[in-house]
Design a protein around this motif. Structure first.
Motif, mmCIF file in Angstrom:
data_model
loop_
_atom_site.group_PDB
_atom_site.id
_atom_site.type_symbol
_atom_site.label_atom_id
_atom_site.label_comp_id
_atom_site.label_asym_id
_atom_site.label_seq_id
_atom_site.Cartn_x
_atom_site.Cartn_y
_atom_site.Cartn_z
ATOM 1 N N SER A 198 1.595 6.639 -7.690
ATOM 2 C CA SER A 198 0.288 6.535 -8.355
ATOM 3 C C SER A 198 0.431 6.850 -9.842
ATOM 4 O O SER A 198 -0.198 6.201 -10.687
ATOM 5 C CB SER A 198 -0.722 7.495 -7.717
ATOM 6 N N GLU A 199 1.280 7.844 -10.157
ATOM 7 C CA GLU A 199 1.507 8.171 -11.581
ATOM 8 C C GLU A 199 2.185 7.004 -12.291
ATOM 9 O O GLU A 199 1.818 6.642 -13.413
ATOM 10 C CB GLU A 199 2.391 9.417 -11.702
ATOM 11 N N PHE B 179 2.002 3.909 -11.483
ATOM 12 C CA PHE B 179 1.050 2.813 -11.655
ATOM 13 C C PHE B 179 0.155 3.068 -12.874
ATOM 14 O O PHE B 179 -0.127 2.154 -13.646
ATOM 15 C CB PHE B 179 0.206 2.573 -10.397
ATOM 16 N N GLU B 180 -0.271 4.333 -13.036
ATOM 17 C CA GLU B 180 -1.059 4.662 -14.244
ATOM 18 C C GLU B 180 -0.271 4.300 -15.501
ATOM 19 O O GLU B 180 -0.824 3.769 -16.465
ATOM 20 C CB GLU B 180 -1.415 6.152 -14.271
ATOM 21 N N ASP B 181 1.049 4.589 -15.495
ATOM 22 C CA ASP B 181 1.894 4.250 -16.658
ATOM 23 C C ASP B 181 1.964 2.733 -16.853
ATOM 24 O O ASP B 181 1.949 2.248 -17.987
ATOM 25 C CB ASP B 181 3.320 4.809 -16.477
ATOM 26 N N ILE B 182 2.044 2.012 -15.735
ATOM 27 C CA ILE B 182 2.094 0.534 -15.827
ATOM 28 C C ILE B 182 0.870 0.004 -16.570
ATOM 29 O O ILE B 182 0.967 -0.892 -17.410
ATOM 30 C CB ILE B 182 2.180 -0.087 -14.406
ATOM 31 N N THR B 183 -0.289 0.579 -16.263
ATOM 32 C CA THR B 183 -1.531 0.036 -16.835
ATOM 33 C C THR B 183 -1.564 0.160 -18.367
ATOM 34 O O THR B 183 -2.367 -0.502 -19.020
ATOM 35 C CB THR B 183 -2.789 0.718 -16.246
ATOM 36 N N ALA B 184 -0.695 1.014 -18.912
ATOM 37 C CA ALA B 184 -0.667 1.181 -20.379
ATOM 38 C C ALA B 184 0.471 0.390 -21.033
ATOM 39 O O ALA B 184 0.637 0.448 -22.250
ATOM 40 C CB ALA B 184 -0.523 2.666 -20.715
ATOM 41 N N LEU B 185 1.257 -0.326 -20.235
ATOM 42 C CA LEU B 185 2.407 -1.053 -20.805
ATOM 43 C C LEU B 185 1.954 -2.235 -21.663
ATOM 44 O O LEU B 185 0.967 -2.900 -21.322
ATOM 45 C CB LEU B 185 3.284 -1.611 -19.673
ATOM 46 N N PRO B 186 2.701 -2.531 -22.725
ATOM 47 C CA PRO B 186 2.315 -3.685 -23.544
ATOM 48 C C PRO B 186 2.321 -4.997 -22.755
ATOM 49 O O PRO B 186 1.482 -5.866 -22.980
ATOM 50 C CB PRO B 186 3.371 -3.725 -24.660
ATOM 51 N N GLU B 187 3.238 -5.127 -21.805
ATOM 52 C CA GLU B 187 3.329 -6.400 -21.050
ATOM 53 C C GLU B 187 2.232 -6.527 -19.984
ATOM 54 O O GLU B 187 1.915 -7.630 -19.550
ATOM 55 C CB GLU B 187 4.678 -6.513 -20.330
ATOM 56 N N ARG C 9 0.833 -1.222 0.000
ATOM 57 C CA ARG C 9 0.000 0.000 0.000
ATOM 58 C C ARG C 9 0.860 1.262 0.000
ATOM 59 O O ARG C 9 0.411 2.330 -0.434
ATOM 60 C CB ARG C 9 -0.966 0.005 1.192
ATOM 61 N N TRP C 10 2.123 1.166 0.458
ATOM 62 C CA TRP C 10 2.963 2.365 0.545
ATOM 63 C C TRP C 10 3.599 2.737 -0.778
ATOM 64 O O TRP C 10 4.320 3.729 -0.877
ATOM 65 C CB TRP C 10 4.005 2.193 1.655
ATOM 66 N N PHE C 11 3.348 1.970 -1.831
ATOM 67 C CA PHE C 11 3.798 2.362 -3.173
ATOM 68 C C PHE C 11 3.145 3.668 -3.621
ATOM 69 O O PHE C 11 3.694 4.408 -4.427
ATOM 70 C CB PHE C 11 3.370 1.323 -4.216
ATOM 71 N N TYR C 12 1.926 3.918 -3.136
ATOM 72 C CA TYR C 12 1.065 4.889 -3.814
ATOM 73 C C TYR C 12 1.135 6.303 -3.241
ATOM 74 O O TYR C 12 0.136 6.858 -2.794
ATOM 75 C CB TYR C 12 -0.379 4.367 -3.850
ATOM 76 N N ASP C 13 2.349 6.889 -3.232
ATOM 77 C CA ASP C 13 2.416 8.340 -3.066
ATOM 78 C C ASP C 13 2.097 8.932 -4.451
ATOM 79 O O ASP C 13 1.739 8.198 -5.384
ATOM 80 C CB ASP C 13 3.787 8.789 -2.523
#
Ligand code: AVI
Length: 317
Positions: free
Chosen positions: A43-44, A46-54, A35-39
């Protein structure tokens, strides 16, 4: 500002963050809750992760939500209040709201700023819809707004966030959601599936290094908020499949012997030692339904897309 000649004062640190980090770094297998990932930066990223091809989960779940609308409308009915666990900043929430046209939308999130801005965005997109944000940690429920008391509820828990919990905690959370949403409620939940190891590891260790940056940002956050001296360049991102526990684990591996302080306390790690930062459990077909049942929900319908990589399940309390 200094407390003494050489001890910098730690400001604005969340006491729970400090407690989790100090306790986690004192374990023999060091571990810090995900849960402490999301400063803001996390959070930004993570948004980038959601668009990754993998990173297939977001694409797969979005595609499923786009196709199931007619069935969902039939199953859910009119006049429901959608209660989303985590606030809907993503494209998924508008898809659901457009589809079932609820009587109210209640996003619940621990991060007040994020909650208010995503609630404002959704209010703009859906002018006639009452948007009633609740700032709360959904691990510790607070009452839902009075305005939705008499409405049937549809809980929405997308993204396979349930997978970030140990199965026991996941069952407990599902049961708490059931109690919170009340008799006759329904739950629409995204659950990621077990699949081949290469696909899973790539999703958590992408070629562009975005997930690595997301993981390593935790060390930057410790240095910034807890007066840490962690040498971030001495750590490497690692994603591994733990077949026994059916989960991807993320670790931060020390690439050399290191010593550092956090909030004035000293820690040492040998080369190769890791800090375990995240679990992402994956569920087989029956496992997912069993998990829901353990939380008091009866699965009604399940959609797993063309390749079965990710499933969305509708369950009833
Ligand atoms: C938020 N959660 C569902 C993500 C996952 O897939 O477990 C977090 C994540 N960690 C690395 N990549 C994505």
């Amino acid at each position: 500002m200094l407390l003494s000649d050489d001890v910098p004062m730690v400001t604005r640190a969340d006491p729970a963050f400090r407690a989790d980090v100090l306790a986690g770094l004192s374990l023999s297998q060091k571990a810090i809750p995900a849960r402490w990932f999301y400063d803001r930066k996390g959070s930004e990223l993570f948004e980038d992760i959601t668009a990754l091809p993998e990173y297939y989960p977001t694409r797969a779940e979005t595609a499923i939500l786009k196709t199931i609308c007619p069935e969902l409308v039939g199953a859910v009915g009119d006049g429901v209040a959608v209660v989303e666990f985590g606030s809907g900043s993503s494209v998924k929430t508008p898809i659901l709201l457009n589809c079932i046209e609820p009587a109210a939308y209640v996003p619940i999130d621990i991060s007040g700023d994020f909650l208010r801005s995503s609630a404002a965005t959704l209010s703009g997109q859906f002018p006639g819809l009452p948007v009633l944000p609740v700032e709360a940690d959904f691990m510790h429920p607070v009452p839902l707004p009075d305005a939705v008391a008499d409405m049937p509820k549809l809980g929405f828990f997308p993204g396979s966030t349930i997978g970030n919990m140990e199965p026991l905690a996941a069952g407990t959370l599902l049961r708490a959601m059931r109690d919170w949403l009340g008799e006759g409620a329904m739950l629409l939940i995204g659950i990621d599936r077990v699949k081949d190891e290469d696909t899973l590891v790539a999703a958590y260790d992408d070629a562009a290094g975005v997930t690595a940056a997301f993981n390593l940002n935790l060390l930057d956050r410790i240095n910034r908020e807890l007066a840490g001296t962690v040498p971030v360049d001495a750590f490497a991102h690692e994603a591994r499949w733990n077949d026994d526990a059916a989960r991807i684990e993320m670790h931060l591996r020390a690439t050399r012997d290191v010593g550092f302080t956090v909030d004035g306390r000293s820690f040492a790690m040998r080369a190769g030692e890791t800090i375990h930062t995240e679990n992402s459990h994956k569920y087989g077909d029956r496992d997912a339904r069993l998990l829901l049942r353990s939380g008091g929900w009866t699965p009604q319908q399940q959609w797993c897309g063309d390749d079965g990589a990710f499933c969305v399940i509708l369950a009833e309390a």
